[in-house]
Design an enzyme around this catalytic site. Structure first.
Site, mmCIF file in Angstrom:
data_model
loop_
_atom_site.group_PDB
_atom_site.id
_atom_site.type_symbol
_atom_site.label_atom_id
_atom_site.label_comp_id
_atom_site.label_asym_id
_atom_site.label_seq_id
_atom_site.Cartn_x
_atom_site.Cartn_y
_atom_site.Cartn_z
ATOM 1 N N HIS A 72 -23.386 109.003 7.010
ATOM 2 C CA HIS A 72 -24.778 108.553 7.043
ATOM 3 C C HIS A 72 -25.659 109.695 6.505
ATOM 4 C CE1 HIS A 72 -28.411 106.642 8.146
ATOM 5 N NE2 HIS A 72 -28.698 107.438 9.151
ATOM 6 N N CYS A 88 -28.937 102.194 11.885
ATOM 7 C CA CYS A 88 -28.318 102.857 10.720
ATOM 8 C C CYS A 88 -26.808 102.699 10.669
ATOM 9 C CB CYS A 88 -28.657 104.345 10.710
ATOM 10 S SG CYS A 88 -30.417 104.674 10.675
ATOM 11 N N ASN A 117 -33.158 108.508 3.668
ATOM 12 C CA ASN A 117 -32.384 107.773 4.668
ATOM 13 C C ASN A 117 -32.651 106.276 4.487
ATOM 14 O OD1 ASN A 117 -31.307 106.585 6.934
ATOM 15 N ND2 ASN A 117 -32.292 107.957 8.402
HETATM 16 C C1 LIG Z 1 -37.298 115.093 11.509
HETATM 17 C C2 LIG Z 1 -36.753 116.423 11.059
HETATM 18 C C3 LIG Z 1 -36.587 116.446 9.551
HETATM 19 C C4 LIG Z 1 -37.748 117.507 11.456
HETATM 20 O O1 LIG Z 1 -37.219 118.788 11.090
HETATM 21 P P1 LIG Z 1 -37.398 120.003 12.085
HETATM 22 O O2 LIG Z 1 -36.903 121.213 11.411
HETATM 23 O O3 LIG Z 1 -36.747 119.617 13.370
HETATM 24 O O4 LIG Z 1 -38.970 120.097 12.193
HETATM 25 P P2 LIG Z 1 -39.835 120.136 13.535
HETATM 26 O O5 LIG Z 1 -39.689 118.889 14.295
HETATM 27 O O6 LIG Z 1 -39.504 121.432 14.204
HETATM 28 O O7 LIG Z 1 -41.328 120.207 12.966
HETATM 29 C C5 LIG Z 1 -41.809 121.419 12.517
HETATM 30 C C6 LIG Z 1 -43.268 121.274 12.113
HETATM 31 O O8 LIG Z 1 -43.370 120.510 10.896
HETATM 32 C C7 LIG Z 1 -44.377 119.514 11.066
HETATM 33 N N1 LIG Z 1 -44.035 118.373 10.248
HETATM 34 C C8 LIG Z 1 -43.398 117.236 10.617
HETATM 35 N N2 LIG Z 1 -43.278 116.425 9.559
HETATM 36 C C9 LIG Z 1 -43.848 117.044 8.513
HETATM 37 C C10 LIG Z 1 -44.029 116.711 7.170
HETATM 38 N N3 LIG Z 1 -43.592 115.553 6.648
HETATM 39 N N4 LIG Z 1 -44.657 117.589 6.374
HETATM 40 C C11 LIG Z 1 -45.093 118.758 6.844
HETATM 41 N N5 LIG Z 1 -44.956 119.135 8.121
HETATM 42 C C12 LIG Z 1 -44.330 118.280 8.945
HETATM 43 C C13 LIG Z 1 -44.367 119.213 12.527
HETATM 44 O O9 LIG Z 1 -45.630 118.673 12.878
HETATM 45 C C14 LIG Z 1 -44.160 120.571 13.139
HETATM 46 O O10 LIG Z 1 -45.376 121.258 13.149
HETATM 47 P P3 LIG Z 1 -45.773 122.244 14.360
HETATM 48 O O11 LIG Z 1 -44.701 123.283 14.407
HETATM 49 O O12 LIG Z 1 -47.096 122.754 13.946
HETATM 50 O O13 LIG Z 1 -45.766 121.354 15.557
HETATM 51 C C15 LIG Z 1 -35.368 116.687 11.718
HETATM 52 O O14 LIG Z 1 -35.542 116.975 13.093
HETATM 53 C C16 LIG Z 1 -34.441 115.516 11.578
HETATM 54 O O15 LIG Z 1 -33.915 115.276 10.520
HETATM 55 N N6 LIG Z 1 -34.164 114.790 12.666
HETATM 56 C C17 LIG Z 1 -33.245 113.671 12.675
HETATM 57 C C18 LIG Z 1 -33.541 112.618 11.613
HETATM 58 C C19 LIG Z 1 -33.562 111.264 12.172
HETATM 59 O O16 LIG Z 1 -33.759 111.073 13.317
HETATM 60 N N7 LIG Z 1 -33.379 110.242 11.374
HETATM 61 C C20 LIG Z 1 -33.461 108.876 11.833
HETATM 62 C C21 LIG Z 1 -32.283 108.442 12.573
HETATM 63 S S1 LIG Z 1 -31.052 107.792 11.531
#
Ligand SMILES: CC(C)(COP(=O)(O)OP(=O)(O)OC[C@H]1O[C@@H](n2cnc3c(N)ncnc32)[C@H](O)[C@@H]1OP(=O)(O)O)[C@@H](O)C(=O)NCCC(=O)NCCS
Length: 379
Positions: A249, A111, A279
């Protein structure tokens, strides 16, 4: 002293829109979950290849700068998405533009590829190696997304944008760059299925398994981008109040808000496109920059901050001084052919080609294979 002014800019966004509701037709997800966790409402799916997207963006940037393709010395193609690995992608853009004199480099830091490319081209101009450069940020993630994995499939989109850099006596362009890589976190974001590891092993290109620890990346990203931003400002003797616009980003609205808070810059001074495009990896920063210019949010002489992070986990923050011109010299009439299918139709076609259970790929992931080939350990 020679500087590298940013004299042209142009984006090429594929027209087909994939909404959160479209995603919930084949994934156990919802508009509410995606919007509240990420800020994303929709993203684009490209009906053309990455070189074509890049060529249109670069042609628009060249017209904006009033520069002939024949005068380009360097093309840097920043991104992970290559139509083919050999020949490289920058050469495909070069021939399509008619930039016959240009050196052509593909640069992959995931990215951050555009920002790393901007720093590289700036250094090459400032040291006299080249005078005119095009830097592209492009991604075509839809082609190798694991569309069965809701953890990642909802987060990404396709797009491209480019800038033109030209040697200048004026103190403008990229004036400070902090580049780094948090390699201890490299396993938190990994796309299995690409590369020589998988060659000749019955893996279809485009069948992927994503190792993705979203929460770990989130924390490392906020820390790295905020720290790099503070360091680049300190290095240049600039404070948060001196920043006119942050062009970050765009991986998650909550990440952007946290970085702005830790860097001490209010959200009113932050360019946000994540709601429209998701993204787009290497394309997020240049697309946001072009839209900021189109919307009149970059004033003559503005000071911009560009923090980014990505797989690796690479990170950076750039301090950019804008020149006096914030409008294009000319426009290009180069454009994409119309899309004949909806975004959802295109994604469903890709899904139909993908191994629904990642069987061939998962079979390769026996520990010995995976560990010996793909997990270099710290010395
Ligand atoms: C990925 C991201 C959006 C997840 O948000 P979060 O608040 O951390 O959510 P969590 O990981 O705690 O997941 C919470 C729950 O939602 C669920 N979940 C994940 N994706 C889901 C989706 N698309 N729809 C519904 N539920 C989803 C998970 O399974 C989890 O369920 P559980 O609690 O029963 O296990 C966030 O962590 C993020 O933005 N991370 C960085 C982004 C990134 O890496 N980008 C790429 C690099 S550039």
């Amino acid at each position: 002293m020679t500087y590298a002014a940013i004299t042209g800019w142009g984006a090429c966004m594929p027209p087909a829109v994939l909404s959160n509701d479209d995603l919930s037709t084949f994934l156990d997800t919802s508009d509410e979950w995606i919007a509240t966790r990420t800020g994303m409402k929709e993203r684009r799916i490209s009906h053309v290849g990455a070189i074509e997207l890049s060529t249109v963006a670069a042609a628009r940037a060249l017209a904006c700068a009033g520069l002939d393709a024949a005068d380009v010395d360097l093309i840097i193609y920043g991104g992970v998405s290559n139509d083919e690995l050999v020949p490289n992608s920058a050469s495909g853009v070069q021939i399509a533009l008619g930039a016959t004199r240009a050196a052509s480099i593909d640069l992959n830091t995931a990215c951050t590829s555009f920002c790393y490319g901007l720093t590289t081209a700036t250094a090459m101009i400032r040291t006299g190696v080249v005078r005119n450069a095009i830097v592209i940020g492009v991604e075509l993630i839809s082609r190798y997304m694991d569309w069965s994995n809701r953890n990642v499939a909802v987060l990404f989109g396709d797009g491209a944008a480019a800038v033109v850099l030209q040697a200048s006596d004026e103190e403008e362009g990229v004036l400070g760059s902090i580049l780094g890589c948090d390699a201890e976190g490299r396993q938190t974001l990994r796309v299995r299925g690409f590369g020589c590891t998988y060659a000749n092993r019955d893996v279809n290109f485009g069948d992927t398994i994503w190792d993705f620890d979203g929460q770990a990346i989130f924390k490392r990203a906020v820390h790295a981008m905020a720290d790099a931003s503070r360091r680049v400002m300190a290095e240049r003797g600039v404070g948060p109040d001196d920043i006119d616009l942050v062009v970050p980003h765009q991986a998650n609205l909550r990440i952007i808000e946290s970085v702005a808070k830790y860097a001490g810059v209010p959200m009113e001074k932050v360019m946000v496109t994540v709601q429209k495009y998701g993204n787009m990896s290497a394309a997020t920063v240049p697309v946001a920059l072009v839209e900021a210019l189109d919307e009149g949010r970059v004033r003559p002489g503005a000071t911009l901050l560009m923090p980014a992070f990505g797989g690796g986990l690479t990170y950076c923050s750039l301090l950019v001084k804008w020149g006096q011109r914030v409008t294009p010299i000319a426009t290009s009439d180069l454009t994409l052919p119309p899309a004949t299918k909806s975004a959802l139709e295109m994604v469903n076609e890709i899904r139909a080609q993908q191994d629904p259970h990642g069987r061939s790929l998962a079979g390769l992931m026996a520990p010995a294979f995976a560990e010996s080939w793909a997990h270099p350990q710290p010395a």
